[in-house]
Write an enzyme that holds these catalytic residues in place. Structure first.
Site, PDB file in Angstrom:
ATOM      1  N   ARG A  75      -2.932  -1.283  10.687  1.00 36.59           N
ATOM      2  CA  ARG A  75      -2.751  -0.180   9.725  1.00 36.59           C
ATOM      3  C   ARG A  75      -3.942  -0.070   8.758  1.00 36.59           C
ATOM      4  O   ARG A  75      -4.289   1.024   8.324  1.00 36.59           O
ATOM      5  CB  ARG A  75      -1.424  -0.366   8.982  1.00 36.59           C
ATOM      6  CG  ARG A  75      -0.247  -0.060   9.922  1.00 36.59           C
ATOM      7  CD  ARG A  75       1.079  -0.181   9.246  1.00 36.59           C
ATOM      8  NE  ARG A  75       1.159   0.604   8.045  1.00 36.59           N
ATOM      9  CZ  ARG A  75       1.856   0.239   6.960  1.00 36.59           C
ATOM     10  NH1 ARG A  75       2.508  -0.898   6.929  1.00 36.59           N
ATOM     11  NH2 ARG A  75       1.896   1.018   5.912  1.00 36.59           N
ATOM     12  N   ASP A 109      -2.299   3.629   0.817  1.00 41.56           N
ATOM     13  CA  ASP A 109      -3.495   3.966   1.599  1.00 41.56           C
ATOM     14  C   ASP A 109      -4.740   4.268   0.777  1.00 41.56           C
ATOM     15  O   ASP A 109      -5.837   4.443   1.336  1.00 41.56           O
ATOM     16  CB  ASP A 109      -3.190   5.142   2.548  1.00 41.56           C
ATOM     17  CG  ASP A 109      -2.643   6.381   1.819  1.00 41.56           C
ATOM     18  OD1 ASP A 109      -3.040   6.623   0.662  1.00 41.56           O
ATOM     19  OD2 ASP A 109      -1.822   7.102   2.412  1.00 41.56           O
ATOM     20  N   HIS A 124       3.429   0.466  -4.948  1.00 43.89           N
ATOM     21  CA  HIS A 124       3.720  -0.453  -3.842  1.00 43.89           C
ATOM     22  C   HIS A 124       2.476  -1.174  -3.333  1.00 43.89           C
ATOM     23  O   HIS A 124       2.461  -1.670  -2.210  1.00 43.89           O
ATOM     24  CB  HIS A 124       4.414   0.304  -2.694  1.00 43.89           C
ATOM     25  CG  HIS A 124       5.798   0.781  -3.044  1.00 43.89           C
ATOM     26  ND1 HIS A 124       6.465   1.767  -2.352  1.00 43.89           N
ATOM     27  CD2 HIS A 124       6.650   0.386  -4.032  1.00 43.89           C
ATOM     28  CE1 HIS A 124       7.654   1.965  -2.885  1.00 43.89           C
ATOM     29  NE2 HIS A 124       7.805   1.141  -3.913  1.00 43.89           N
ATOM     30  N   CYS A 132      -3.410 -14.211  -1.856  1.00 47.67           N
ATOM     31  CA  CYS A 132      -2.805 -15.443  -1.374  1.00 47.67           C
ATOM     32  C   CYS A 132      -1.298 -15.345  -1.574  1.00 47.67           C
ATOM     33  O   CYS A 132      -0.808 -14.485  -2.302  1.00 47.67           O
ATOM     34  CB  CYS A 132      -3.391 -16.659  -2.077  1.00 47.67           C
ATOM     35  SG  CYS A 132      -3.055 -16.680  -3.835  1.00 47.67           S
ATOM     36  N   CYS A 156      -6.461 -18.878   2.020  1.00 50.96           N
ATOM     37  CA  CYS A 156      -7.192 -18.558   0.797  1.00 50.96           C
ATOM     38  C   CYS A 156      -8.249 -19.635   0.542  1.00 50.96           C
ATOM     39  O   CYS A 156      -7.945 -20.830   0.605  1.00 50.96           O
ATOM     40  CB  CYS A 156      -6.213 -18.477  -0.381  1.00 50.96           C
ATOM     41  SG  CYS A 156      -7.032 -18.218  -1.962  1.00 50.96           S
ATOM     42  N   GLY A 196       6.423  14.822  -1.034  1.00 45.21           N
ATOM     43  CA  GLY A 196       6.411  14.074   0.227  1.00 45.21           C
ATOM     44  C   GLY A 196       7.066  12.713   0.181  1.00 45.21           C
ATOM     45  O   GLY A 196       6.557  11.769   0.774  1.00 45.21           O
ATOM     46  N   ASN A 222       8.162  19.538  -0.257  1.00 41.15           N
ATOM     47  CA  ASN A 222       8.559  18.778   0.929  1.00 41.15           C
ATOM     48  C   ASN A 222       8.993  19.794   1.989  1.00 41.15           C
ATOM     49  O   ASN A 222       9.625  20.784   1.645  1.00 41.15           O
ATOM     50  CB  ASN A 222       9.742  17.851   0.572  1.00 41.15           C
ATOM     51  CG  ASN A 222       9.950  16.720   1.565  1.00 41.15           C
ATOM     52  OD1 ASN A 222       9.996  16.949   2.779  1.00 41.15           O
ATOM     53  ND2 ASN A 222      10.081  15.504   1.063  1.00 41.15           N
ATOM     54  N   GLU A 224      11.264  19.344   4.010  1.00 41.74           N
ATOM     55  CA  GLU A 224      12.709  19.161   4.192  1.00 41.74           C
ATOM     56  C   GLU A 224      13.337  18.806   2.859  1.00 41.74           C
ATOM     57  O   GLU A 224      12.708  18.143   2.036  1.00 41.74           O
ATOM     58  CB  GLU A 224      12.983  17.964   5.135  1.00 41.74           C
ATOM     59  CG  GLU A 224      12.320  18.032   6.490  1.00 41.74           C
ATOM     60  CD  GLU A 224      12.842  19.192   7.314  1.00 41.74           C
ATOM     61  OE1 GLU A 224      13.986  19.613   7.084  1.00 41.74           O
ATOM     62  OE2 GLU A 224      12.074  19.689   8.158  1.00 41.74           O
TER      63      GLU A 224
END
Ligand code: BJW
Length: 253
Positions: A75, A109, A124, A132, A156, A196, A222, A224
């Protein structure tokens, strides 16, 4: 191209113009048009293919560090290959039209930073950083190739613990400073744009509720309806890469 109700579009731009403080609260949907998968969409979402309990929990990592490390390495590569899309660019441009604007993102991201947004709170974490296991030593901008591209988490160099991605897994606390500042902004902003997100993950999903309860105008973007829809004043239904540039165009008029 989404057909937006012109009255709602006008109201959104008027509210943004009038606000001293704007929060843009984003989720995975804002990066979908960059080619980064969301989590909970049927079929295309990451959690439709992978088990979050195996890949996004401390227990899952300790059970199979190799699997989790490789999944995040994959990712990290994906995120680095992708570029911010017109939705990220429009959020950056909103800074010129709104009073003080802060992006609060659940995304890991880094695309808001890369689009130029000046004030970004990452609730997040960030997938391009590793740390570590106890979290005391952080390695920004981790390069898997430089580190030998190993399949197992490296240790580490300071404390010898296994390295892990610097993201927030289920059951883990969010970074305290980021959380406190986010709720403070939610409680004091004039407008919150919620872009989103499914609104299924706590405590982040409580931010729009806190904003609305404190008197903010809450606008959702959004394709939806989501868990946020009942909290929002209205939904601008469509992809963020289409709706947000329309808001910016309207502001320029
Ligand atoms: C578009 C679009 C386009 C598509 N344009 N839009 C209270 C009640 C119940 C449970 C809990 C609770 N409090 C805490 C919990 C537990 C848990 C939780 O919330 N679970 C629920 C899922 C049930 N929360 C936690 O564990 C959190 N920690 C915590 O609370 O600590 C305190 C505590 C500890 C111990 C015990 C109790 C409390 C931590 C949550 C960490 C979330 N981590 C992840 C992974 C990050 C790392 C990684 O990337 O691998 O974060 S999970 C994943 O979900 C990721 C996201 O940031 C997060 C939110 O997802 P998001 O962004 O909303 O994406 P989707 O896919 O859900 O939605 C995409 C949306 O985009 C959709 O609506 C589409 O329609 C839309 N869309 N294309 C605009 N073009």
């Amino acid at each position: 191209m989404s057909e937006l109700d012109p009255e709602l579009l006008k109201r959104a731009t008027q509210w943004i113009r009038e606000a001293d403080k704007v929060v843009v609260f984003t989720g995975a949907g804002v990066s979908a048009e960059s080619g980064i998968p969301t989590f909970r969409q049927a079929q295309s979402g990451l959690w439709a293919k992978y088990d979050p309990m195996r890949l996004a929990t401390v227990d899952g990592f300790l059970r199979d560090p190799r699997l989790v490390w490789q999944w995040y390495a994959y990712r990290r590569r994906l995120v680095r290959e992708k570029e911010p899309n017109p939705g990220h660019a429009a959020i950056f441009e909103l800074e010129s039209w709104a009073g003080e604007l802060t992006v609060i993102t659940q995304n890991v991201d880094g695309l808001h930073h890369r689009a130029g947004s000046a004030r970004v709170i990452e609730l997040h974490g960030n997938i391009t950083r590793v740390k570590c296991f106890e979290g005391g030593h952080v390695y920004p901008d981790w390069d898997d190739e430089d580190a030998g591209g190993g399949e197992l988490p490296p240790l580490c160099e300071h404390c010898g613990q296994m390295l892990r991605p610097d993201v927030v897994w289920f059951g883990e606390q969010l970074p305290e400073g980021a959380l406190v500042e986010s709720f403070s902004l939610a409680g004091s902003c004039g407008v919150m744009l919620v872009v989103g997100t499914s609104g299924k993950v706590q405590p982040a999903a409580s931010l729009p509720v806190a904003a609305r309860e404190a008197g903010a105008r809450v606008i959702e973007i959004n394709p939806e309806p989501s868990e946020i829809t009942p909290t929002a004043h209205f939904l601008l239904k469509g992809a963020s890469g289409e709706v947000l540039p329309q808001i910016v165009r309207q502001l320029r008029k």
